[in-house]
Write an enzyme that holds these catalytic residues in place. Structure first.
Site, short mmCIF file in Angstrom:
data_model
loop_
_atom_site.label_atom_id
_atom_site.label_comp_id
_atom_site.label_asym_id
_atom_site.label_seq_id
_atom_site.Cartn_x
_atom_site.Cartn_y
_atom_site.Cartn_z
N CYS A 83 -0.47 6.32 7.38
CA CYS A 83 -1.98 5.83 7.80
C CYS A 83 -2.09 5.42 8.71
O CYS A 83 -1.95 5.03 9.25
CB CYS A 83 -3.01 5.53 6.29
SG CYS A 83 -4.27 4.64 6.92
N CYS B 38 -10.80 -8.19 23.58
CA CYS B 38 -9.73 -6.47 22.17
C CYS B 38 -8.73 -6.30 22.80
O CYS B 38 -7.82 -5.67 22.69
CB CYS B 38 -10.74 -6.06 21.91
SG CYS B 38 -11.36 -4.72 22.35
N GLU C 140 -26.87 -6.29 28.27
CA GLU C 140 -26.15 -5.22 27.01
C GLU C 140 -26.62 -3.27 27.25
O GLU C 140 -27.91 -3.77 27.35
CB GLU C 140 -26.10 -5.36 25.14
CG GLU C 140 -26.18 -4.07 24.62
CD GLU C 140 -24.05 -3.79 24.53
OE1 GLU C 140 -24.38 -2.73 25.02
OE2 GLU C 140 -23.22 -4.94 24.78
N CYS D 166 1.26 -0.97 -0.20
CA CYS D 166 0.22 0.12 0.42
C CYS D 166 0.84 1.09 0.18
O CYS D 166 1.82 1.36 1.01
CB CYS D 166 -0.96 0.23 1.07
SG CYS D 166 -1.90 1.39 1.22
N CYS E 158 -7.96 1.17 -0.64
CA CYS E 158 -7.51 0.65 0.80
C CYS E 158 -7.54 -1.11 0.11
O CYS E 158 -8.52 -1.30 -0.23
CB CYS E 158 -8.08 1.15 1.84
SG CYS E 158 -8.51 0.71 3.50
#
Length: 462
Positions: free
Chosen positions: A79, A420, A348, A73, A174
């Protein structure tokens, strides 16, 4: 050697720290250099000096690491998206495994937890099913564009320079979104540039065109286009929708989100349908999910299948268990587990996500899932079920300490923790480890060419 600001140094990169920066040591003093990989020898300049470490900018690669690759890229290194394209993919997977293992050992102070080799993403490029591009009244130039007089520096539709809110690169392609997305991006850019309405100023907070969001269904190869503007002007955006729908048959939904908020978030205060439906559908495994413009959905559909397969394996369901799914979002994990459980209850705090979860149950004909909207800290104390298995998938900040305490009091036999963020995973596992054995952890790569990593931990009550 005493490291000083603005000092140039020759450095041997020995490791990668969490956050993706290369690490070198100068007489035991840590120096972090972005854009480097272990076994690089580089020249770098110190730009920030702290008591225990310094940060340096890469000036020159004197001797490249064997793990270094040529990034395909042209925006790589400039980026803020996939910043690890220059690292061999097998090494990316190993560095991610180390980050998880080291966080558990050094932050969580838990020894001898098996952390398995990272599961790779099924695809390394064109994997993102959602992209957000910012409109800006100033274009940030690449080094090879500096001095070119034919470039319009007062216009950009693209992605941000790392760590900035106002520096936007005008992205023509992208590589981590499906190829047709680049054609749609170019068509929208051409229309916006020719329109009489100005793009949004990220400092002035004036202008009309704000964001372009593209969503892709991997299962159906269909697209949603969400045009985010500062005010509702159907006369302006509808001709764009007509042109896109005519030129790209794969587009099945075009909507206009409108927001006057200054925050740089591509979510509207209101939404106006333009053409097609207001949602697209995608599949994870055997289940289908409806995705609206502002729904949460895992951004790597095929990677999510791998992730949820690990969750299902670690849950070890026989069909008789009651499952409690905390931070359930739009219900994707709970629905995935529903065919192997007696019942699933999801909690949630975001009401729109709970509405999506209930709708997704109806779409899949599932009757043994229910979803509750509210703060987990409030709802857990009154929960009627006594779960044998608990699935926890918190945001990056991890679980609130009150939630951790309530989870321990509920004492499920098994806990499957999806994270995560290795640091907050390690912190929460530390508290849980007083009552649970940390049996194993499986990292899963959902974000190739970035330092981000998902992990699934299997906990068994002592």
């Amino acid at each position: 050697m005493d490291v000083k600001n603005r000092q140039e140094l020759e450095l041997e990169i020995t490791d990668i720290a969490f956050g993706g920066m290369g690490l070198a040591k100068v007489d035991g003093f840590a120096v972090f250099v972005d854009g480097t990989v272990p076994l690089d020898r580089v020249r770098a300049r110190i730009f920030r000096k702290k008591k225990r470490y310094a940060e340096a900018r890469l000036i020159e690669i004197l001797s490249p690491s064997p793990h270094r690759r040529k990034a395909p890229c042209r925006y790589s290194g400039f980026c803020g998206g996939c910043r690890w394209q220059f690292i061999d993919y097998e090494m990316q997977l190993e560095y991610k495994r180390r980050h998880v293992s080291e966080a558990i050992e050094h932050i969580g102070l838990i020894k001898d937890v098996p952390v398995h080799p990272t599961l790779p993403s099924p695809v390394m490029y064109e994997y993102r099913n959602k992209m957000e591009f910012s409109c800006a009244d100033r274009r940030w130039l690449l080094p090879d564009e500096l001095g070119q007089t034919d470039i319009d520096t007062g216009f950009a539709v693209g992605l941000h320079v790392p760590g900035t809110f106002h520096k936007v690169l005008d992205i023509s392609e992208c590589l981590i979104q499906p190829r047709l997305g680049n054609d749609i991006l170019d068509a929208v850019r051409t229309f916006i540039r020719a329109s009489e309405m100005p793009v949004y100023g990220l400092k002035s907070h004036e202008g009309f065109w704000r964001f372009l969001m593209l969503r892709h269904s991997a299962a159906r190869d269909q697209w949603m286009v969400n045009i985010i503007t500062a005010e509702e002007r159907r006369d302006v955006v509808y001709p764009l929708a007509e042109r896109l729908m005519a030129d790209y048959p794969a587009i099945v939904s075009i909507v206009n989100n409108i927001t006057a908020r200054r925050a740089g978030i591509a979510v509207g205060e209101s939404e106006a349908p333009l053409l097609g439906g207001t949602a697209i559908r995608d599949r994870i495994g055997a289940f289908e999910f409806e995705i609206s413009a502002n729904s949460f959905f895992q951004t790597n559909t095929r990677g999510a299948e791998s992730l949820y397969a690990v969750v299902k394996d670690y849950a070890g369901l026989s069909g008789d268990e009651t499952v409690l799914d905390l931070y359930c979002g739009t219900g994707t994990i709970g629905i995935t587990l529903s065919d192997a459980a007696r019942s699933v209850t999801g909690i949630e705090i975001v009401e729109s996500a709970v509405a999506d979860a209930r709708r997704n149950c109806r779409i899949n004909g599932i009757r043994n899932c229910r979803f509750m909207a509210g703060d987990i800290r409030d709802l857990l104390s009154g929960i009627a079920v006594s779960p044998e298995v608990m699935v926890i998938d918190p945001p990056r900040v991890g679980m609130h300490k009150d939630v951790v305490r309530q989870v321990i009091e509920l004492a499920p036999r098994k806990v499957v923790y999806v994270s995560c963020n290795p640091a907050t995973l390690a912190r929460d596992l530390t508290v849980m480890s007083e009552h649970y054995d940390i049996a194993e952890v499986q990292p899963v790569d959902m974000f190739p060419h970035t330092f981000h990593i998902e992990s699934v931990a299997r906990l068994i009550r002592k």
